[in-house]
Design an enzyme around this catalytic site. Structure first.
Site, PDB file in Angstrom:
ATOM      1  N   GLN A   1     -58.524 -18.221 -20.532  1.00 54.81           N
ATOM      2  CA  GLN A   1     -59.396 -19.357 -20.843  1.00 54.81           C
ATOM      3  C   GLN A   1     -58.616 -20.416 -21.651  1.00 54.81           C
ATOM      4  O   GLN A   1     -57.411 -20.502 -21.514  1.00 54.81           O
ATOM      5  CB  GLN A   1     -60.668 -18.909 -21.601  1.00 54.81           C
ATOM      6  CG  GLN A   1     -61.648 -18.114 -20.750  1.00 54.81           C
ATOM      7  CD  GLN A   1     -61.289 -16.644 -20.571  1.00 54.81           C
ATOM      8  OE1 GLN A   1     -61.041 -15.943 -21.533  1.00 54.81           O
ATOM      9  NE2 GLN A   1     -61.267 -16.174 -19.345  1.00 54.81           N
TER      10      GLN A   1
ATOM     11  N   GLY B   1     -59.303 -24.192 -20.064  1.00 55.70           N
ATOM     12  CA  GLY B   1     -58.810 -23.193 -19.114  1.00 55.70           C
ATOM     13  C   GLY B   1     -58.145 -23.827 -17.907  1.00 55.70           C
ATOM     14  O   GLY B   1     -58.160 -25.054 -17.737  1.00 55.70           O
ATOM     15  N   ASP B   2     -57.507 -22.984 -17.091  1.00 58.54           N
ATOM     16  CA  ASP B   2     -56.853 -23.403 -15.852  1.00 58.54           C
ATOM     17  C   ASP B   2     -55.747 -24.436 -16.076  1.00 58.54           C
ATOM     18  O   ASP B   2     -55.516 -25.313 -15.241  1.00 58.54           O
ATOM     19  CB  ASP B   2     -57.899 -23.943 -14.846  1.00 58.54           C
ATOM     20  CG  ASP B   2     -58.989 -22.921 -14.601  1.00 58.54           C
ATOM     21  OD1 ASP B   2     -58.676 -21.721 -14.586  1.00 58.54           O
ATOM     22  OD2 ASP B   2     -60.154 -23.331 -14.423  1.00 58.54           O
ATOM     23  N   GLU B   3     -55.065 -24.317 -17.189  1.00 54.77           N
ATOM     24  CA  GLU B   3     -53.969 -25.249 -17.508  1.00 54.77           C
ATOM     25  C   GLU B   3     -52.696 -24.893 -16.745  1.00 54.77           C
ATOM     26  O   GLU B   3     -51.751 -25.688 -16.710  1.00 54.77           O
ATOM     27  CB  GLU B   3     -53.679 -25.234 -19.018  1.00 54.77           C
ATOM     28  CG  GLU B   3     -54.823 -25.710 -19.924  1.00 54.77           C
ATOM     29  CD  GLU B   3     -55.769 -24.579 -20.309  1.00 54.77           C
ATOM     30  OE1 GLU B   3     -55.642 -23.463 -19.757  1.00 54.77           O
ATOM     31  OE2 GLU B   3     -56.648 -24.822 -21.163  1.00 54.77           O
ATOM     32  N   GLY B   4     -52.657 -23.663 -16.207  1.00 48.78           N
ATOM     33  CA  GLY B   4     -51.431 -23.197 -15.528  1.00 48.78           C
ATOM     34  C   GLY B   4     -50.742 -22.094 -16.323  1.00 48.78           C
ATOM     35  O   GLY B   4     -49.530 -21.894 -16.202  1.00 48.78           O
ATOM     36  N   LYS B   5     -51.535 -21.361 -17.111  1.00 50.63           N
ATOM     37  CA  LYS B   5     -50.972 -20.292 -17.970  1.00 50.63           C
ATOM     38  C   LYS B   5     -50.246 -19.232 -17.139  1.00 50.63           C
ATOM     39  O   LYS B   5     -49.146 -18.810 -17.481  1.00 50.63           O
ATOM     40  CB  LYS B   5     -52.097 -19.624 -18.785  1.00 50.63           C
ATOM     41  CG  LYS B   5     -52.821 -20.569 -19.724  1.00 50.63           C
ATOM     42  CD  LYS B   5     -54.006 -19.908 -20.400  1.00 50.63           C
ATOM     43  CE  LYS B   5     -55.161 -19.596 -19.468  1.00 50.63           C
ATOM     44  NZ  LYS B   5     -55.857 -20.763 -18.904  1.00 50.63           N
TER      45      LYS B   5
ATOM     46  N   ALA C   1     -60.979 -14.658 -15.993  1.00 53.78           N
ATOM     47  CA  ALA C   1     -59.754 -15.433 -15.840  1.00 53.78           C
ATOM     48  C   ALA C   1     -59.297 -15.435 -14.384  1.00 53.78           C
ATOM     49  O   ALA C   1     -59.563 -14.494 -13.647  1.00 53.78           O
ATOM     50  CB  ALA C   1     -58.653 -14.831 -16.710  1.00 53.78           C
ATOM     51  N   GLY C   2     -58.604 -16.488 -14.012  1.00 50.99           N
ATOM     52  CA  GLY C   2     -57.966 -16.562 -12.694  1.00 50.99           C
ATOM     53  C   GLY C   2     -56.629 -17.230 -12.893  1.00 50.99           C
ATOM     54  O   GLY C   2     -56.574 -18.424 -13.150  1.00 50.99           O
ATOM     55  N   HIS C   3     -55.562 -16.448 -12.839  1.00 52.41           N
ATOM     56  CA  HIS C   3     -54.222 -16.967 -13.116  1.00 52.41           C
ATOM     57  C   HIS C   3     -53.398 -16.949 -11.830  1.00 52.41           C
ATOM     58  O   HIS C   3     -53.194 -15.894 -11.239  1.00 52.41           O
ATOM     59  CB  HIS C   3     -53.551 -16.129 -14.219  1.00 52.41           C
ATOM     60  CG  HIS C   3     -54.269 -16.242 -15.543  1.00 52.41           C
ATOM     61  ND1 HIS C   3     -53.908 -15.539 -16.659  1.00 52.41           N
ATOM     62  CD2 HIS C   3     -55.329 -17.003 -15.911  1.00 52.41           C
ATOM     63  CE1 HIS C   3     -54.721 -15.852 -17.655  1.00 52.41           C
ATOM     64  NE2 HIS C   3     -55.599 -16.734 -17.227  1.00 52.41           N
TER      65      HIS C   3
ATOM     66  N   THR D   1     -64.034 -18.235  -9.118  1.00 50.44           N
ATOM     67  CA  THR D   1     -65.335 -18.413  -8.457  1.00 50.44           C
ATOM     68  C   THR D   1     -65.285 -19.416  -7.300  1.00 50.44           C
ATOM     69  O   THR D   1     -66.276 -19.572  -6.593  1.00 50.44           O
ATOM     70  CB  THR D   1     -66.387 -18.908  -9.471  1.00 50.44           C
ATOM     71  OG1 THR D   1     -65.880 -20.108 -10.074  1.00 50.44           O
ATOM     72  CG2 THR D   1     -66.645 -17.874 -10.554  1.00 50.44           C
TER      73      THR D   1
ATOM     74  N   GLY E   1     -44.983 -28.624 -10.212  1.00 52.89           N
ATOM     75  CA  GLY E   1     -45.489 -28.059  -8.964  1.00 52.89           C
ATOM     76  C   GLY E   1     -45.924 -26.632  -9.208  1.00 52.89           C
ATOM     77  O   GLY E   1     -45.594 -26.047 -10.232  1.00 52.89           O
TER      78      GLY E   1
HETATM   79  P1  GDP Z   1     -54.517 -20.630 -15.415  1.00 56.18           P
HETATM   80  O1  GDP Z   1     -55.886 -20.075 -15.376  1.00 56.18           O
HETATM   81  O2  GDP Z   1     -54.226 -21.371 -16.668  1.00 56.18           O
HETATM   82  O3  GDP Z   1     -53.450 -19.611 -15.113  1.00 56.18           O
HETATM   83  O4  GDP Z   1     -54.432 -21.706 -14.245  1.00 56.18           O
HETATM   84  P2  GDP Z   1     -54.996 -21.541 -12.736  1.00 56.18           P
HETATM   85  O5  GDP Z   1     -54.063 -20.682 -11.974  1.00 56.18           O
HETATM   86  O6  GDP Z   1     -56.428 -21.173 -12.744  1.00 56.18           O
HETATM   87  O7  GDP Z   1     -54.961 -23.035 -12.259  1.00 56.18           O
HETATM   88  C1  GDP Z   1     -53.790 -23.772 -12.202  1.00 56.18           C
HETATM   89  C2  GDP Z   1     -53.563 -24.227 -10.740  1.00 56.18           C
HETATM   90  O8  GDP Z   1     -52.568 -25.234 -10.708  1.00 56.18           O
HETATM   91  C3  GDP Z   1     -53.048 -23.123  -9.857  1.00 56.18           C
HETATM   92  O9  GDP Z   1     -53.498 -23.342  -8.552  1.00 56.18           O
HETATM   93  C4  GDP Z   1     -51.533 -23.308  -9.927  1.00 56.18           C
HETATM   94  O10 GDP Z   1     -50.860 -22.804  -8.780  1.00 56.18           O
HETATM   95  C5  GDP Z   1     -51.419 -24.800 -10.006  1.00 56.18           C
HETATM   96  N1  GDP Z   1     -50.274 -25.327 -10.781  1.00 56.18           N
HETATM   97  C6  GDP Z   1     -49.699 -24.826 -11.900  1.00 56.18           C
HETATM   98  N2  GDP Z   1     -48.748 -25.670 -12.357  1.00 56.18           N
HETATM   99  C7  GDP Z   1     -48.742 -26.719 -11.498  1.00 56.18           C
HETATM  100  C8  GDP Z   1     -47.996 -27.954 -11.461  1.00 56.18           C
HETATM  101  O11 GDP Z   1     -47.165 -28.257 -12.306  1.00 56.18           O
HETATM  102  N3  GDP Z   1     -48.284 -28.808 -10.424  1.00 56.18           N
HETATM  103  C9  GDP Z   1     -49.218 -28.519  -9.470  1.00 56.18           C
HETATM  104  N4  GDP Z   1     -49.436 -29.418  -8.516  1.00 56.18           N
HETATM  105  N5  GDP Z   1     -49.928 -27.384  -9.494  1.00 56.18           N
HETATM  106  C10 GDP Z   1     -49.692 -26.505 -10.493  1.00 56.18           C
HETATM  107  P1  IMO Z   2     -58.584 -18.995 -17.044  1.00 52.93           P
HETATM  108  O1  IMO Z   2     -57.955 -17.862 -17.796  1.00 52.93           O
HETATM  109  C1  IMO Z   2     -61.833 -21.901 -16.780  1.00 52.93           C
HETATM  110  C2  IMO Z   2     -65.764 -20.646 -18.220  1.00 52.93           C
HETATM  111  C3  IMO Z   2     -66.878 -20.475 -17.202  1.00 52.93           C
HETATM  112  C4  IMO Z   2     -68.070 -20.857 -18.045  1.00 52.93           C
HETATM  113  C5  IMO Z   2     -67.726 -20.312 -19.423  1.00 52.93           C
HETATM  114  C6  IMO Z   2     -68.367 -18.958 -19.725  1.00 52.93           C
HETATM  115  O2  IMO Z   2     -58.389 -18.923 -15.572  1.00 52.93           O
HETATM  116  O3  IMO Z   2     -58.194 -20.303 -17.638  1.00 52.93           O
HETATM  117  P2  IMO Z   2     -67.880 -16.489 -18.876  1.00 52.93           P
HETATM  118  O4  IMO Z   2     -67.918 -15.899 -17.499  1.00 52.93           O
HETATM  119  O5  IMO Z   2     -66.535 -16.375 -19.545  1.00 52.93           O
HETATM  120  O6  IMO Z   2     -68.986 -16.013 -19.767  1.00 52.93           O
HETATM  121  O7  IMO Z   2     -68.164 -18.053 -18.651  1.00 52.93           O
HETATM  122  O8  IMO Z   2     -66.303 -20.164 -19.442  1.00 52.93           O
HETATM  123  N1  IMO Z   2     -64.539 -19.865 -17.951  1.00 52.93           N
HETATM  124  C7  IMO Z   2     -63.385 -20.413 -17.517  1.00 52.93           C
HETATM  125  N2  IMO Z   2     -63.101 -21.674 -17.172  1.00 52.93           N
HETATM  126  N3  IMO Z   2     -60.863 -20.969 -16.761  1.00 52.93           N
HETATM  127  C8  IMO Z   2     -61.126 -19.700 -17.126  1.00 52.93           C
HETATM  128  O9  IMO Z   2     -60.167 -18.761 -17.248  1.00 52.93           O
HETATM  129  C9  IMO Z   2     -62.455 -19.362 -17.492  1.00 52.93           C
HETATM  130  N4  IMO Z   2     -63.072 -18.207 -17.887  1.00 52.93           N
HETATM  131  C10 IMO Z   2     -64.331 -18.547 -18.181  1.00 52.93           C
HETATM  132  O10 IMO Z   2     -66.700 -21.306 -16.098  1.00 52.93           O
HETATM  133  O11 IMO Z   2     -68.127 -22.270 -18.159  1.00 52.93           O
HETATM  134 MG    MG Z   3     -57.569 -20.085 -14.132  1.00 55.41          MG
END
Ligand code: GDP
Ligand code: IMO
Ligand code: MG
Length: 439
Positions: free
Chosen positions: A225, A13-17, A40-42, A310, A424
């Protein structure tokens, strides 16, 4: 020809989707969420303004785009209304743009209470869930006792079903977990009040998707995720409770398998994980005590690795091709979007894990559960870093040679093209080498 594209996370998760969904939705009529919930947190950053979306698809900032929530999503009306309120306050017009499947399971207050009670009971072995009731809501769905959005259309039957299901869960809360039960009358009243705002959004999402396909219109499916959090394929039991892999787009929305034309796998240039569970390439660092691995500290600091949902510190580590190769296969990834390359700018040396050592044997296929992962020792190759800024670079030729080599190594190890490169957080800090919606 129109295309249907799925975007999924290939790691934890949190790859930058969110950023990438927002970036390419200028080409679509609808963006569809198909699994997960407000766990999720996008994050979207446009002209310095940051928006974090949890439940609402990341197409909402493009005025002409419709946002659809498929039946694979577990929906908390409280979370939805909060998010809609935040968007409104930020001046985003959402009226008539959000549609929700009647088959979405509802996340109710007792699911949140159960989630927290279970985590507390697990103690040190806690999963580290987001505490949003995701797991218990999916359990109710699978157990065939869950309440769904469409049930709100018949208040009398809804009230009866709610009574039954709350009797069951309150028994467990009181007698097994020894915590406070949830009040039925209050839950019913709040739910029916929220329903008045949500009911007009109820739409047959599956039919709408099929309509777009017959109209020859592009659709984007937004995963939440990442593959390693998948309930079946992830690091069980340290996973979420849905299928986060591309197959989830099919079961969670109603698009046909053969209607998917392209899967974009989002790969962060290193790895992060939030919550508990094994992480073979982790570079352990603790923010609170400022102790641990220096590179882990640098990745977390430069990458600002704190949870968008969180606020928790995300654990950081090197890229891991044992898990990535598996992830590319189970998701049928067509092309890679490599994000956060800029976070590696300051590093002298960069490592990539290409195999694990497990029980004195070298393996290149991942173990099947958390226990196997926990015992695995990563085997690395090393590459020189570039020690120069790549922030905001949108032209491949301007990249330092070692950065180009890192990208090429990723393509070689995955046998896939890097189609998009992100340098970025801003929408336009991106290099599109091959657009997923191009012919
Ligand atoms: P998601 O859950 O996959 O949508 O990713 P998140 O938003 O939770 O986490 C990605 C974080 O990296 C966010 O704070 C974005 O603003 C940031 N981000 C995305 N792409 C890049 C990048 O190429 N470089 C940097 N420095 N930050 C980025
Ligand atoms: P995005 O879409 C990263 C993780 C939680 C926990 C596990 C189970 O932003 O990538 P849950 O509340 O789903 O039962 O928790 O999954 N988790 C994530 N980690 N990015 C997320 O979403 C996540 N959504 C759940 O931290 O380890
Ligand atoms: Mg996220």
């Amino acid at each position: 020809m129109a295309k249907n594209v799925v975007i999924i996370g290939t790691q934890w998760g949190d790859e930058g989707k969110g950023k990438v969904v927002d970036l390419i939705t200028d080409k679509v009529v609808s963006v569809v969420r198909f699994q997960g919930g407000h766990n999720a947190g996008h994050t979207l950053v446009i002209a310095g303004k940051k928006t974090v979306l949890h439940l609402i698809p990341s197409g909402i900032l493009r005025e002409k785009v419709q946002c659809l929530i498929g039946h694979g999503v577990v929906l908390s009306m409280a979370a939805l209304l909060k998010e809609l309120g935040e968007l409104k306050a930020a001046g985003v017009n959402t009226a008539g743009r959000l549609r929700i499947s009647p088959a979405c399971p509802l996340i109710m207050p007792y699911h949140i209470a159960l989630d927290n009670a279970r985590e507390a009971r697990r103690g040190k072995a806690a999963i580290g869930t987001t505490g949003n009731g995701i797991g218990p809501a999916y359990e109710d769905k699978i157990a065939r006792r869950g309440l769904r959005i469409g049930d709100l259309l018949d208040e009398k039957t809804f009230a009866e079903k709610l009574f039954e299901v709350m009797e069951y869960h309150n028994f467990a809360l009181e007698n097994y977990y020894k915590t406070k039960p949830i009040n039925y009358q209050q839950t019913l009243a709040t739910t029916l009040e929220q329903a008045e705002i949500v009911k007009p959004m109820i739409t047959d999402i599956t039919q709408q998707i099929h309509q777009h396909i017959s109209n020859n219109e592009n659709i984007l499916f937004e995963g939440a995720q990442g593959a390693l959090l998948d309930i079946d394929q992830g690091t069980y039991p340290f996973v979420t409770s849905s299928n986060t892999t591309s197959g989830g787009a099919v079961t969670g929305s109603g698009v046909g398998v053969t209607d998917i034309d392209y899967v974009l796998g989002i790969v962060k240039a290193y790895t992060t994980r939030v919550g508990g569970g094994p992480f073979p390439t982790e570079l352990k660092y603790d923010v609170a005590s400022d102790s641990g691995d220096e590179i882990g500290k640098e990745l977390g600091t430069v990458g600002q690795e704190f949870g968008a949902t969180t606020g928790r510190q995300r654990r950081c580590g090197w890229l891991d091709f044992v898990t990535l190769r598996r992830s590319f296969k189970i998701n049928a990834v067509s092309g890679i979007c490599l994000t956060k390359l800029d976070v590696l700018d300051g590093l002298k040396t960069i490592k990539i894990c290409v195999a694990y050592e497990l029980n004195s044997k070298q393996i290149t296929e991942p173990p099947f559960d958390a226990k196997g992962y926990a015992a695995a020792q990563p085997i690395y190759i090393e590459m020189p870093g570039w020690q120069a800024s790549t922030v905001g670079i949108t032209n491949f030729d301007s990249l330092p040679i070692p950065a180009k080599n890192y990208i090429q190594k990723i393509e070689e190890l995955s046998n896939l093209p890097v189609d998009i490169l992100s340098t970025g957080p801003e929408r336009d800090e991106t290099l599109i080498l091959n657009h997923p919606f191009s012919e």
